[in-house]
Scaffold this motif. Structure first.
Motif, mmCIF file in Angstrom:
data_model
loop_
_atom_site.group_PDB
_atom_site.id
_atom_site.type_symbol
_atom_site.label_atom_id
_atom_site.label_comp_id
_atom_site.label_asym_id
_atom_site.label_seq_id
_atom_site.Cartn_x
_atom_site.Cartn_y
_atom_site.Cartn_z
ATOM 1 N N ASN A 30 0.810 -1.240 -0.262
ATOM 2 C CA ASN A 30 -0.027 0.067 -0.084
ATOM 3 C C ASN A 30 0.865 1.122 0.021
ATOM 4 O OD1 ASN A 30 1.050 0.054 2.413
ATOM 5 N ND2 ASN A 30 -1.129 -0.126 3.516
ATOM 6 N N CYS A 31 2.204 1.202 -0.434
ATOM 7 C CA CYS A 31 3.050 2.295 -0.416
ATOM 8 C C CYS A 31 3.278 2.871 0.914
ATOM 9 C CB CYS A 31 2.610 3.224 -1.599
ATOM 10 S SG CYS A 31 3.254 2.437 -3.255
ATOM 11 N N ASN A 32 3.339 2.179 1.964
ATOM 12 C CA ASN A 32 3.559 2.867 3.262
ATOM 13 C C ASN A 32 2.359 3.585 3.616
ATOM 14 O OD1 ASN A 32 6.148 1.859 3.262
ATOM 15 N ND2 ASN A 32 6.998 3.428 2.680
ATOM 16 N N SER A 33 1.262 2.816 3.425
ATOM 17 C CA SER A 33 -0.066 3.625 3.777
ATOM 18 C C SER A 33 -0.484 4.800 2.922
ATOM 19 C CB SER A 33 -0.199 3.994 5.299
ATOM 20 O OG SER A 33 -0.036 2.719 6.232
ATOM 21 N N ARG A 34 0.047 4.966 1.870
ATOM 22 C CA ARG A 34 -0.452 6.092 0.894
ATOM 23 C C ARG A 34 -1.262 5.642 -0.213
ATOM 24 N NH1 ARG A 34 5.239 9.211 0.078
ATOM 25 N NH2 ARG A 34 5.745 9.316 2.298
ATOM 26 N N GLY A 35 -1.630 4.098 -0.257
ATOM 27 C CA GLY A 35 -2.555 3.759 -1.131
ATOM 28 C C GLY A 35 -2.345 3.968 -2.625
ATOM 29 N N ASN A 36 -2.977 3.621 -3.297
ATOM 30 C CA ASN A 36 -2.889 3.797 -4.680
ATOM 31 C C ASN A 36 -1.586 3.329 -5.492
ATOM 32 O OD1 ASN A 36 -3.915 4.478 -7.477
ATOM 33 N ND2 ASN A 36 -3.255 6.630 -7.304
ATOM 34 N N CYS A 37 -1.072 2.291 -5.068
ATOM 35 C CA CYS A 37 0.269 1.887 -5.119
ATOM 36 C C CYS A 37 0.217 0.841 -6.401
ATOM 37 C CB CYS A 37 0.583 0.995 -3.876
ATOM 38 S SG CYS A 37 2.489 0.802 -3.733
ATOM 39 N N ILE A 38 1.090 1.183 -7.463
ATOM 40 C CA ILE A 38 1.326 0.511 -8.516
ATOM 41 C C ILE A 38 2.421 -0.470 -8.479
ATOM 42 C CG2 ILE A 38 2.949 2.396 -9.717
ATOM 43 C CD1 ILE A 38 1.602 1.528 -12.238
ATOM 44 N N GLY A 39 3.456 -0.254 -7.735
ATOM 45 C CA GLY A 39 4.449 -1.177 -7.448
ATOM 46 C C GLY A 39 5.694 -0.643 -7.104
ATOM 47 N N MET A 40 6.700 -0.979 -7.676
ATOM 48 C CA MET A 40 7.908 -0.561 -7.088
ATOM 49 C C MET A 40 9.106 -0.378 -8.464
ATOM 50 S SD MET A 40 11.026 -2.603 -5.261
ATOM 51 C CE MET A 40 9.830 -2.811 -3.616
ATOM 52 N N LEU A 41 9.499 1.092 -8.357
ATOM 53 C CA LEU A 41 10.228 1.805 -9.151
ATOM 54 C C LEU A 41 11.881 1.512 -9.008
ATOM 55 C CD1 LEU A 41 10.330 3.424 -11.786
ATOM 56 C CD2 LEU A 41 10.777 5.138 -10.493
ATOM 57 N N PHE A 42 12.625 0.926 -10.106
ATOM 58 C CA PHE A 42 14.086 0.794 -9.803
ATOM 59 C C PHE A 42 14.828 1.532 -10.743
ATOM 60 C CE2 PHE A 42 11.716 -3.064 -9.029
ATOM 61 C CZ PHE A 42 12.689 -3.704 -8.049
ATOM 62 N N PRO A 43 14.847 3.057 -10.207
ATOM 63 C CA PRO A 43 15.596 4.181 -11.357
ATOM 64 C C PRO A 43 17.146 3.722 -11.203
ATOM 65 C CG PRO A 43 15.208 4.943 -9.081
ATOM 66 C CD PRO A 43 14.524 3.488 -8.873
ATOM 67 N N MET A 44 17.707 3.926 -12.351
ATOM 68 C CA MET A 44 19.179 3.934 -12.377
ATOM 69 C C MET A 44 19.752 5.132 -12.692
ATOM 70 S SD MET A 44 19.762 0.923 -11.913
ATOM 71 C CE MET A 44 18.360 -0.352 -11.690
ATOM 72 N N ASN A 45 20.944 5.679 -12.278
ATOM 73 C CA ASN A 45 21.751 6.897 -12.654
ATOM 74 C C ASN A 45 21.924 7.360 -14.099
ATOM 75 O OD1 ASN A 45 21.845 7.509 -9.893
ATOM 76 N ND2 ASN A 45 23.834 6.453 -9.723
#
Length: 149
Positions: free
Chosen positions: A69-84
């Motif tokens: 739930n994105c740390n209780s923020r809701g509306n969670c799509i998943g996880m992003l892995f950003p690179m530099n």
């Protein structure tokens, strides 16, 4: 013949790695210490966990049974892995019990998609500057923008 001391040292050397492996199996794989940012795909925005550090990127969704739930923020799509930078990004589903769709992002566009299977050790690589793991279906070439601190 081994003396008692030598036997004790040998036993210690043999048991220490086993004790470490047993102890590390209780590692805390919580998502609560992941930062949360915003991902906008097309004209719709969601919250997303952001895997910034190598440790977070290595953990990902391991041992998780839902997107969260994105740390209780809701509306969670998943996880992003950003690179530099744009690079070859490799992903796998090791110890991940939920199916996830993995999308490689380059220049703010979805350029590659893969359906990850639970517990798979297959390593899937593609060039991009970020990957998003989700259970949502996202068309290739969709525009993607993300914001996190």
């Amino acid at each position: 013949m081994l003396t008692k001391f030598a036997f004790a040292i040998t036993l210690f050397i043999i048991l220490l790695p086993l004790i470490y492996l047993w102890y590390s199996s209780f590692q805390n794989y919580t998502l609560s210490n992941f930062p949360v940012g915003t991902v906008t795909i097309g004209n719709k925005s969601w919250n997303a966990y952001i895997a910034l550090t190598p440790l977070q990127q290595g953990q990902g969704y391991m041992y998780q049974h839902s997107i969260g739930n994105c740390n209780s923020r809701g509306n969670c799509i998943g996880m992003l892995f950003p690179m530099n930078s744009t690079q070859n990004i490799c992903m796998w589903m090791h110890n991940t019990p939920i199916p996830l769709r993995q999308y490689w992002i380059e220049n703010n566009r979805i350029v590659y998609a893969y359906n990850g299977l639970p517990f798979s050790n297959a390593i899937i690589c593609h060039v991009g500057n970020a990957v998003i793991e989700t259970n949502e279906s996202i068309p290739l070439n969709s525009s993607v923008y993300f914001n996190y601190r």
